[in-house]
Design an enzyme around this catalytic site. Structure first.
Site, PDB file in Angstrom:
ATOM      1  N   PRO A 114      28.977 -44.740  -8.948  1.00  0.00           N
ATOM      2  CA  PRO A 114      27.724 -44.809  -8.187  1.00  0.00           C
ATOM      3  C   PRO A 114      27.742 -43.787  -7.051  1.00  0.00           C
ATOM      4  O   PRO A 114      28.737 -43.656  -6.344  1.00  0.00           O
ATOM      5  CB  PRO A 114      27.756 -46.230  -7.606  1.00  0.00           C
ATOM      6  CG  PRO A 114      29.216 -46.566  -7.522  1.00  0.00           C
ATOM      7  CD  PRO A 114      29.877 -45.871  -8.675  1.00  0.00           C
ATOM      8  N   GLN A 137      25.455 -50.956  -8.450  1.00  0.00           N
ATOM      9  CA  GLN A 137      26.442 -51.093  -7.360  1.00  0.00           C
ATOM     10  C   GLN A 137      25.778 -51.594  -6.102  1.00  0.00           C
ATOM     11  O   GLN A 137      24.743 -51.081  -5.679  1.00  0.00           O
ATOM     12  CB  GLN A 137      27.111 -49.735  -7.099  1.00  0.00           C
ATOM     13  CG  GLN A 137      28.062 -49.711  -5.915  1.00  0.00           C
ATOM     14  CD  GLN A 137      27.402 -49.221  -4.631  1.00  0.00           C
ATOM     15  OE1 GLN A 137      26.555 -48.342  -4.672  1.00  0.00           O
ATOM     16  NE2 GLN A 137      27.787 -49.791  -3.491  1.00  0.00           N
ATOM     17  N   TYR A 181      25.862 -52.570  -1.979  1.00  0.00           N
ATOM     18  CA  TYR A 181      26.395 -52.547  -0.625  1.00  0.00           C
ATOM     19  C   TYR A 181      25.789 -53.737   0.103  1.00  0.00           C
ATOM     20  O   TYR A 181      24.623 -54.067  -0.127  1.00  0.00           O
ATOM     21  CB  TYR A 181      25.953 -51.282   0.117  1.00  0.00           C
ATOM     22  CG  TYR A 181      26.807 -50.055  -0.110  1.00  0.00           C
ATOM     23  CD1 TYR A 181      28.192 -50.106  -0.006  1.00  0.00           C
ATOM     24  CD2 TYR A 181      26.214 -48.829  -0.388  1.00  0.00           C
ATOM     25  CE1 TYR A 181      28.959 -48.969  -0.192  1.00  0.00           C
ATOM     26  CE2 TYR A 181      26.983 -47.689  -0.570  1.00  0.00           C
ATOM     27  CZ  TYR A 181      28.360 -47.768  -0.470  1.00  0.00           C
ATOM     28  OH  TYR A 181      29.112 -46.643  -0.650  1.00  0.00           O
ATOM     29  N   ARG A 222      32.031 -37.892   8.812  1.00  0.00           N
ATOM     30  CA  ARG A 222      32.247 -36.777   7.884  1.00  0.00           C
ATOM     31  C   ARG A 222      31.803 -35.516   8.606  1.00  0.00           C
ATOM     32  O   ARG A 222      30.599 -35.307   8.840  1.00  0.00           O
ATOM     33  CB  ARG A 222      31.499 -37.007   6.579  1.00  0.00           C
ATOM     34  CG  ARG A 222      32.044 -38.255   5.888  1.00  0.00           C
ATOM     35  CD  ARG A 222      31.416 -38.599   4.580  1.00  0.00           C
ATOM     36  NE  ARG A 222      31.796 -39.962   4.191  1.00  0.00           N
ATOM     37  CZ  ARG A 222      31.023 -40.805   3.525  1.00  0.00           C
ATOM     38  NH1 ARG A 222      29.825 -40.423   3.140  1.00  0.00           N
ATOM     39  NH2 ARG A 222      31.441 -42.016   3.236  1.00  0.00           N
ATOM     40  N   LYS A 241      34.742 -52.705  -6.179  1.00  0.00           N
ATOM     41  CA  LYS A 241      35.106 -51.275  -6.066  1.00  0.00           C
ATOM     42  C   LYS A 241      35.669 -50.986  -4.679  1.00  0.00           C
ATOM     43  O   LYS A 241      35.166 -51.493  -3.680  1.00  0.00           O
ATOM     44  CB  LYS A 241      33.853 -50.424  -6.317  1.00  0.00           C
ATOM     45  CG  LYS A 241      34.071 -48.931  -6.157  1.00  0.00           C
ATOM     46  CD  LYS A 241      32.849 -48.145  -6.646  1.00  0.00           C
ATOM     47  CE  LYS A 241      33.050 -46.652  -6.573  1.00  0.00           C
ATOM     48  NZ  LYS A 241      32.847 -46.087  -5.246  1.00  0.00           N
ATOM     49  N   HIS A 294      37.220 -44.009  -2.527  1.00  0.00           N
ATOM     50  CA  HIS A 294      35.896 -43.450  -2.266  1.00  0.00           C
ATOM     51  C   HIS A 294      35.951 -41.918  -2.255  1.00  0.00           C
ATOM     52  O   HIS A 294      35.228 -41.255  -1.508  1.00  0.00           O
ATOM     53  CB  HIS A 294      35.369 -43.981  -0.930  1.00  0.00           C
ATOM     54  CG  HIS A 294      33.891 -44.275  -0.924  1.00  0.00           C
ATOM     55  ND1 HIS A 294      33.364 -45.523  -1.164  1.00  0.00           N
ATOM     56  CD2 HIS A 294      32.820 -43.478  -0.716  1.00  0.00           C
ATOM     57  CE1 HIS A 294      32.049 -45.478  -1.091  1.00  0.00           C
ATOM     58  NE2 HIS A 294      31.698 -44.245  -0.824  1.00  0.00           N
ATOM     59  N   ARG A 311      36.407 -40.218   1.106  1.00  0.00           N
ATOM     60  CA  ARG A 311      35.281 -40.126   2.043  1.00  0.00           C
ATOM     61  C   ARG A 311      35.326 -41.183   3.139  1.00  0.00           C
ATOM     62  O   ARG A 311      34.479 -41.188   4.023  1.00  0.00           O
ATOM     63  CB  ARG A 311      33.958 -40.244   1.263  1.00  0.00           C
ATOM     64  CG  ARG A 311      33.686 -39.042   0.392  1.00  0.00           C
ATOM     65  CD  ARG A 311      32.608 -39.310  -0.632  1.00  0.00           C
ATOM     66  NE  ARG A 311      31.245 -39.197  -0.146  1.00  0.00           N
ATOM     67  CZ  ARG A 311      30.568 -38.082  -0.038  1.00  0.00           C
ATOM     68  NH1 ARG A 311      31.153 -36.933  -0.337  1.00  0.00           N
ATOM     69  NH2 ARG A 311      29.316 -38.071   0.368  1.00  0.00           N
ATOM     70  N   ASP A 360      38.641 -44.408 -10.098  1.00  0.00           N
ATOM     71  CA  ASP A 360      38.068 -43.095  -9.763  1.00  0.00           C
ATOM     72  C   ASP A 360      38.750 -42.539  -8.525  1.00  0.00           C
ATOM     73  O   ASP A 360      39.591 -43.187  -7.914  1.00  0.00           O
ATOM     74  CB  ASP A 360      36.533 -43.127  -9.623  1.00  0.00           C
ATOM     75  CG  ASP A 360      36.015 -43.666  -8.292  1.00  0.00           C
ATOM     76  OD1 ASP A 360      36.762 -43.751  -7.307  1.00  0.00           O
ATOM     77  OD2 ASP A 360      34.808 -44.001  -8.247  1.00  0.00           O
ATOM     78  N   GLY A 377      39.253 -38.233  -7.444  1.00  0.00           N
ATOM     79  CA  GLY A 377      40.060 -37.040  -7.720  1.00  0.00           C
ATOM     80  C   GLY A 377      40.061 -36.583  -9.161  1.00  0.00           C
ATOM     81  O   GLY A 377      40.766 -35.639  -9.507  1.00  0.00           O
TER      82      GLY A 377
HETATM   83  C1  LIG Z   1      27.740 -37.799  -2.604  1.00  0.00           C
HETATM   84  C2  LIG Z   1      28.479 -39.074  -2.853  1.00  0.00           C
HETATM   85  C3  LIG Z   1      27.836 -40.277  -2.640  1.00  0.00           C
HETATM   86  C4  LIG Z   1      28.509 -41.474  -2.885  1.00  0.00           C
HETATM   87  N1  LIG Z   1      27.829 -42.655  -2.727  1.00  0.00           N
HETATM   88  C5  LIG Z   1      28.448 -43.808  -3.074  1.00  0.00           C
HETATM   89  C6  LIG Z   1      27.712 -45.027  -3.051  1.00  0.00           C
HETATM   90  O1  LIG Z   1      26.552 -45.055  -2.707  1.00  0.00           O
HETATM   91  N2  LIG Z   1      28.378 -46.153  -3.439  1.00  0.00           N
HETATM   92  C7  LIG Z   1      29.697 -46.157  -3.823  1.00  0.00           C
HETATM   93  O2  LIG Z   1      30.251 -47.199  -4.162  1.00  0.00           O
HETATM   94  N3  LIG Z   1      30.397 -45.003  -3.855  1.00  0.00           N
HETATM   95  C8  LIG Z   1      29.811 -43.842  -3.508  1.00  0.00           C
HETATM   96  N4  LIG Z   1      30.498 -42.668  -3.581  1.00  0.00           N
HETATM   97  C9  LIG Z   1      31.894 -42.688  -4.050  1.00  0.00           C
HETATM   98  C10 LIG Z   1      31.949 -42.529  -5.564  1.00  0.00           C
HETATM   99  O3  LIG Z   1      31.425 -43.660  -6.212  1.00  0.00           O
HETATM  100  C11 LIG Z   1      33.390 -42.329  -6.058  1.00  0.00           C
HETATM  101  O4  LIG Z   1      34.173 -43.419  -5.635  1.00  0.00           O
HETATM  102  C12 LIG Z   1      34.029 -41.034  -5.584  1.00  0.00           C
HETATM  103  O5  LIG Z   1      33.102 -39.983  -5.593  1.00  0.00           O
HETATM  104  C13 LIG Z   1      35.200 -40.704  -6.503  1.00  0.00           C
HETATM  105  O6  LIG Z   1      35.901 -39.590  -6.060  1.00  0.00           O
HETATM  106  P1  LIG Z   1      35.673 -38.122  -6.673  1.00  0.00           P
HETATM  107  O7  LIG Z   1      34.356 -37.654  -6.181  1.00  0.00           O
HETATM  108  O8  LIG Z   1      36.824 -37.351  -6.100  1.00  0.00           O
HETATM  109  O9  LIG Z   1      35.726 -38.243  -8.169  1.00  0.00           O
HETATM  110  C14 LIG Z   1      29.862 -41.459  -3.322  1.00  0.00           C
HETATM  111  C15 LIG Z   1      30.503 -40.233  -3.534  1.00  0.00           C
HETATM  112  C16 LIG Z   1      29.821 -39.058  -3.304  1.00  0.00           C
HETATM  113  C17 LIG Z   1      30.536 -37.764  -3.570  1.00  0.00           C
END
Ligand SMILES: Cc1cc2nc3c(=O)[nH]c(=O)nc-3n(C[C@H](O)[C@H](O)[C@H](O)COP(=O)(O)O)c2cc1C
Length: 382
Positions: free
Chosen positions: A81, A135, A137, A171, A251, A275, A278, A306, A308
């Protein structure tokens, strides 16, 4: 033009996306918490994991089918998501919902997505009981439960509760670029947009996406990205477990103790993730948590992974280390940012071909049979 000609690798897609998207949008995708150490190490930890080449195995026919939570999917990976995908490419959420249906893989709409729970289900050809997930929040339990009701009504069967964002992290790239949700356009952003006309014209034609689900649920106020999301405590989890009859996945799990607690609370599966780096810059690489959590939970409890993942090899490595299923985050957005629908298609082809070829190289004809035996050497990251 064949799909492969759209871009030859994810690395090429990143470069194309960087050229095509305004800096602030590219940075929103690529950026991470703090010094971005966790995001970098998520990727470098994969490079430290090696697969064992094998010969003389029967690999003439190979299968990428993978089962999860009682469903059979055509590939061992799906889509994480992500909020505000439509900012990267107009209609991105729709393309993601459709790719879930056409490729028979799970794809997850974010609470902070720019499309409604209802639309995403329809775009998946009402396949929300299988390929479209939602998903959640939790800012307040009331708003969250209203979204749960909407998800139930729209036919979703798998609900993913994200718990690793009690508060959105600083960030630096977003702060530097003045990136805010809802979007604010000042002189700086205007110049950035003017220098990326293709994206800007698309935006003018399609409007600025908004995190619509917060407007449709609760008090109708716009989404406040920086508001706390601490409403999901253990009591809420228990209420949700009671209320949601379908699959409930948590998650953002990085600790074996947390995973064991969730298992005992009747959660159907966990999603190991930091995440994408992040949230907590000092978090260990997500892949390093996987073997420990798998050992704690036993061989049969569903684990999604997830953070990386940048290649088909990474997918194979994560499954070999104990994941049942792998999800792609930024990779999807880079592909969409590079070439929209064709980029997304190309990325799926690249990852699928990559996994297929890797299976042949390591003498394993079926992703269902991947286990620790295909690993060659593990350095200290894992
Ligand atoms: C731009 C962006 C927005 C994201 N928004 C959400 C979100 O709304 N909800 C959530 O559970 N994870 C969010 N994530 C995390 C992703 O679901 C995921 O865990 C993460 O991108 C995995 O790492 P990777 O980008 O290195 O593959 C976000 C990631 C990115 C890059």
């Amino acid at each position: 033009m064949s799909n492969m000609a759209v871009f030859a690798s994810l690395g090429d897609a990143v470069l194309q996306a960087k050229r095509r998207l305004p800096h602030m949008v590219f940075d929103f995708i690529e950026g991470a918490a703090g010094l971005e150490t966790a995001a970098d190490e998520n990727k470098s930890a994969f490079a430290d994991i090696k697969l064992q080449p094998r010969i003389l195995q029967d690999v003439a026919t190979r299968s990428l089918n993978k089962s999860l939570l009682g469903e059979s999917y055509a590939l061992p990976f799906g889509v994480s998501p992500m909020g505000m995908c439509d900012l990267i490419h107009p209609g991105a959420d729709r393309l993601i919902a459709e790719v879930g249906h056409t490729r028979n893989i799970p794809v997850c709409l974010s609470t902070a997505g720019s499309s409604s729970i209802e639309d995403f289900s329809q775009w998946s050809k009402n396949n929300a009981s299988k390929t479209a997930w939602f998903q959640l929040y939790v800012q307040t339990p009331e708003i969250a439960m209203d979204m749960v009701k909407r998800a139930e009504k729209s036919g979703y069967h798998t609900l993913v509760l994200t718990l690793d964002v009690p508060q959105v992290s600083r960030r630096v790239r977003d702060i530097r670029n003045g990136f805010e949700i809802p979007f604010r356009i000042g002189p700086r952003q205007f110049i950035d947009f003017a220098m990326h006309p293709t994206w800007s014209i698309n935006r003018l034609l399609n409007g600025i996406p908004r995190p619509i689900n917060f407007e449709l649920s609760g008090d109708g106020k716009p989404f406040d990205r920086n508001a706390q999301r601490t409403g999901a405590d253990l009591e809420f989890l228990r209420q949700l477990r009671e209320r949601w009859k379908g699959n409930l996945i948590i998650k953002g799990v990085m600790s074996a103790d947390d995973a064991l607690l969730l298992q005992s609370e009747g959660v159907d599966g966990i999603w190991i993730s930091n995440h994408g780096g992040r949230q907590l810059d000092a978090a260990p690489p997500a892949i390093s948590a996987l073997p420990k959590i798998r050992a704690a939970l036993g061989p049969d409890y569903p684990i999604i992974f997830d953070s990386g993942i940048r290649s088909g090899e990474d997918v194979v490595k994560a499954i070999a280390l104990g994941a049942d299923f792998v999800m792609l985050g930024r990779a999807i957005l880079f592909a969409l940012g590079a070439k929209g629908a064709r980029g997304l298609d190309c990325l799926f082809d690249i990852f699928s071909n990559d996994i297929d070829t890797v299976l042949a190289q390591i003498g394993c004809a079926n992703v269902e049979n991947l286990d620790g035996n295909v690993l060659a050497a593990l350095k200290q990251a894992v």
